[in-house]
Design a protein around this motif. Structure first.
Motif, PDB file in Angstrom:
ATOM      1  N   LEU A  23       0.885  -1.210   0.064  1.00  0.00           N
ATOM      2  CA  LEU A  23      -0.042   0.094   0.108  1.00  0.00           C
ATOM      3  C   LEU A  23       0.873   1.148   0.233  1.00  0.00           C
ATOM      4  O   LEU A  23       0.529   2.161  -0.493  1.00  0.00           O
ATOM      5  N   LEU A  55      -4.638  -4.804  -7.812  1.00  0.00           N
ATOM      6  CA  LEU A  55      -5.273  -3.766  -7.240  1.00  0.00           C
ATOM      7  C   LEU A  55      -6.346  -4.225  -6.611  1.00  0.00           C
ATOM      8  O   LEU A  55      -6.741  -3.691  -5.440  1.00  0.00           O
ATOM      9  N   LYS A  56      -7.257  -4.799  -7.447  1.00  0.00           N
ATOM     10  CA  LYS A  56      -8.672  -5.142  -6.835  1.00  0.00           C
ATOM     11  C   LYS A  56      -8.511  -6.129  -5.580  1.00  0.00           C
ATOM     12  O   LYS A  56      -9.139  -5.909  -4.543  1.00  0.00           O
ATOM     13  N   LYS A  59      -7.219  -4.098  -2.751  1.00  0.00           N
ATOM     14  CA  LYS A  59      -8.365  -3.242  -1.914  1.00  0.00           C
ATOM     15  C   LYS A  59      -9.177  -4.024  -1.397  1.00  0.00           C
ATOM     16  O   LYS A  59      -9.634  -3.565   0.009  1.00  0.00           O
ATOM     17  N   LYS A  60      -9.528  -5.404  -1.564  1.00  0.00           N
ATOM     18  CA  LYS A  60     -10.329  -6.201  -0.850  1.00  0.00           C
ATOM     19  C   LYS A  60      -9.727  -6.679   0.667  1.00  0.00           C
ATOM     20  O   LYS A  60     -10.390  -6.303   1.739  1.00  0.00           O
ATOM     21  N   GLU A  63      -9.678  -3.348   2.728  1.00  0.00           N
ATOM     22  CA  GLU A  63     -10.993  -3.284   3.418  1.00  0.00           C
ATOM     23  C   GLU A  63     -11.360  -4.138   4.625  1.00  0.00           C
ATOM     24  O   GLU A  63     -11.802  -4.135   5.629  1.00  0.00           O
ATOM     25  N   TRP A  69      -7.453   2.674   1.849  1.00  0.00           N
ATOM     26  CA  TRP A  69      -7.156   2.683   0.732  1.00  0.00           C
ATOM     27  C   TRP A  69      -6.598   3.931   0.110  1.00  0.00           C
ATOM     28  O   TRP A  69      -7.103   4.773   0.209  1.00  0.00           O
ATOM     29  N   ALA A  72      -8.172   6.161  -3.196  1.00  0.00           N
ATOM     30  CA  ALA A  72      -9.778   6.462  -2.955  1.00  0.00           C
ATOM     31  C   ALA A  72     -10.168   7.447  -3.784  1.00  0.00           C
ATOM     32  O   ALA A  72     -11.118   7.432  -4.492  1.00  0.00           O
ATOM     33  N   GLU A  75     -10.211   6.724  -8.077  1.00  0.00           N
ATOM     34  CA  GLU A  75     -10.978   5.671  -8.550  1.00  0.00           C
ATOM     35  C   GLU A  75     -11.756   6.430  -9.285  1.00  0.00           C
ATOM     36  O   GLU A  75     -12.580   7.515  -8.869  1.00  0.00           O
TER      37      GLU A  75
END
Length: 148
Positions: A23, A55-56, A59-60, A63, A69, A72, A75
């Protein structure tokens, strides 16, 4: 062979790193970078450190762990109605030329088919005229010795 160092980070930099370390690389690591030292014929852009799929996944995970993130603000907002790919390109497209001219073509065909009986009569009359011979033409076709 030893590859010359270009000063650019490769994707191997991300191997074995924790989520927090990944991150920390993010805003820069999610975008392609331009190489200043590229010679003619070489690639001028390098791939981002993290693919969109990674990246997805990150991000999961962030969270799930309750971490902020870092991307943010960068996006895209969700697509508005009639803004998705399928609605813009398929449903709202102008269509192919054949589809656009379909109604005009059908009307033109109907008009031409309505005129067809008249054209057929004219054609048959012209063929009959072309095939018919006058008395003189018939006489000239008879060999001379039989004309007496």
């Amino acid at each position: 062979l030893v590859k010359a160092s270009t000063g650019m980070a490769s994707r191997r930099v991300t191997w074995g790193k924790s989520l927090a370390e990944k991150l920390a690389m993010l805003p820069h690591g999610a975008k392609p970078t331009k190489r200043e030292d590229a010679r003619p014929g070489m690639r001028h852009w390098t791939k981002p450190l993290f693919s969109k799929r990674h990246l997805k996944e990150m991000k999961k995970e962030a969270e799930a762990q309750g971490l902020a993130w870092p991307m943010a603000g960068e996006e895209k907002a969700p697509a508005a109605p009639l803004e998705s790919f399928y609605e813009k390109t398929i449903f709202m497209s102008k269509g192919s030329k054949r589809e656009r001219q379909y109604d005009e073509r059908k009307k033109k065909i109907q008009d031409k088919m309505a005129e067809m009986p008249k054209l057929v009569e004219e054609h048959l009359a012209a063929q009959k005229q072309r095939r018919s011979r006058t008395v003189l033409e018939k006489l000239l076709e008879i060999p001379r010795r039989f004309r007496r």
